[in-house]
Motif scaffolding. Structure first.
Motif, short mmCIF file in Angstrom:
data_model
loop_
_atom_site.label_atom_id
_atom_site.label_comp_id
_atom_site.label_asym_id
_atom_site.label_seq_id
_atom_site.Cartn_x
_atom_site.Cartn_y
_atom_site.Cartn_z
N VAL A 105 0.91 -1.37 -0.57
CA VAL A 105 0.12 -0.10 -0.10
C VAL A 105 0.95 1.17 0.11
O VAL A 105 0.29 1.99 -0.62
CB VAL A 105 -1.27 -0.20 1.17
CG1 VAL A 105 -1.56 1.47 1.83
CG2 VAL A 105 -2.65 -1.23 0.62
N GLU B 238 -4.53 6.24 -4.01
CA GLU B 238 -5.25 6.47 -2.51
C GLU B 238 -5.98 5.06 -1.91
O GLU B 238 -6.88 4.73 -2.83
CB GLU B 238 -6.20 7.42 -2.89
CG GLU B 238 -5.79 9.37 -2.78
CD GLU B 238 -6.71 10.44 -3.22
OE1 GLU B 238 -8.26 10.17 -2.36
OE2 GLU B 238 -6.08 11.20 -2.87
N LYS B 239 -5.69 4.75 -0.95
CA LYS B 239 -6.98 3.26 -0.21
C LYS B 239 -7.93 4.14 -0.06
O LYS B 239 -7.99 4.83 0.80
CB LYS B 239 -5.58 3.33 1.09
CG LYS B 239 -6.36 2.05 1.42
CD LYS B 239 -5.56 1.67 2.28
CE LYS B 239 -6.44 -0.15 3.12
NZ LYS B 239 -5.74 -0.87 4.46
N TYR C 273 1.73 2.14 -3.51
CA TYR C 273 0.95 2.38 -3.90
C TYR C 273 1.30 4.04 -4.17
O TYR C 273 0.24 4.53 -5.22
CB TYR C 273 -0.38 1.87 -4.62
CG TYR C 273 0.15 0.30 -4.97
CD1 TYR C 273 -0.02 -0.19 -6.66
CD2 TYR C 273 0.02 -0.33 -3.98
CE1 TYR C 273 0.40 -0.64 -7.14
CE2 TYR C 273 0.33 -2.14 -4.90
CZ TYR C 273 1.08 -1.84 -6.43
OH TYR C 273 0.99 -3.51 -6.81
N GLU C 274 0.02 3.81 -2.45
CA GLU C 274 -0.02 5.51 -1.51
C GLU C 274 1.26 6.56 -2.76
O GLU C 274 1.15 7.68 -3.11
CB GLU C 274 -0.29 5.44 -0.09
CG GLU C 274 -1.71 5.12 -0.54
CD GLU C 274 -1.21 4.53 0.54
OE1 GLU C 274 -2.54 4.49 1.27
OE2 GLU C 274 -0.10 4.71 1.98
N ASN C 275 2.47 6.30 -2.85
CA ASN C 275 4.07 7.08 -2.78
C ASN C 275 4.04 7.60 -4.69
O ASN C 275 4.08 8.33 -5.10
CB ASN C 275 4.95 6.65 -2.56
CG ASN C 275 4.94 5.82 -1.57
OD1 ASN C 275 5.40 7.17 -1.00
ND2 ASN C 275 6.42 5.57 -0.74
#
Length: 135
Positions: A111, A120-121, A114-116
């Motif tokens: 996660v 957005e989760k 992917y956020e970097n």
């Protein structure tokens, strides 16, 4: 590290795919021949190269108008935190700029990566899988 080159190609050697996928400990790297076929079948494949070394890629499929699904987004560990993942996502965002959403399903330990890269989760969604088709 020289300047990273980004390519929109669908043909890869099994060795390059196996090396990249196993570098991030993804089990699909044990099936490089299947990965090679999958790359040909994806609608969108963008790869990152350091010379002749495959260092990252993003692969997406879409419904043609509303939603694109990123199936693979990976960068070799020694090349992470250099903006390659973000650059790959930006290229996919440009391709799918008229779509309503771009979706990626990541495992908990992924996660942060992917956020970097700009995702957005979702607080109101959970990924669901069927992975054992042959039991």
């Amino acid at each position: 590290m020289s300047e990273i080159e980004y390519k929109e190609i669908h043909e890869f050697s099994v060795e390059d795919l196996q090396d990249l996928f196993l570098s991030v400990e993804w089990s699909s790297g044990h099936f490089p021949e299947k990965l090679q076929i999958a790359m040909r079948n994806f609608e969108t494949v963008i790869s990152a190269w350091d010379g002749d070394k495959l260092v990252g890629m993003i692969c997406a499929m879409d419904d043609g108008i509303m939603t694109a699904y990123v199936h693979y987004l990976l960068v070799r560990p020694e090349y992470q935190d250099k903006g390659i993942g973000k650059a790959l996502v930006l290229r996919v965002k440009e391709i799918y700029k008229d779509y309503l959403r771009i979706v990626v399903v990541g495992y908990d330990e992924e996660v942060g990566f992917y956020e970097n890269c700009g995702f957005e989760k979702a607080d109101d969604a959970s990924p669901l899988f069927i992975t054992e088709l042959w039991t």
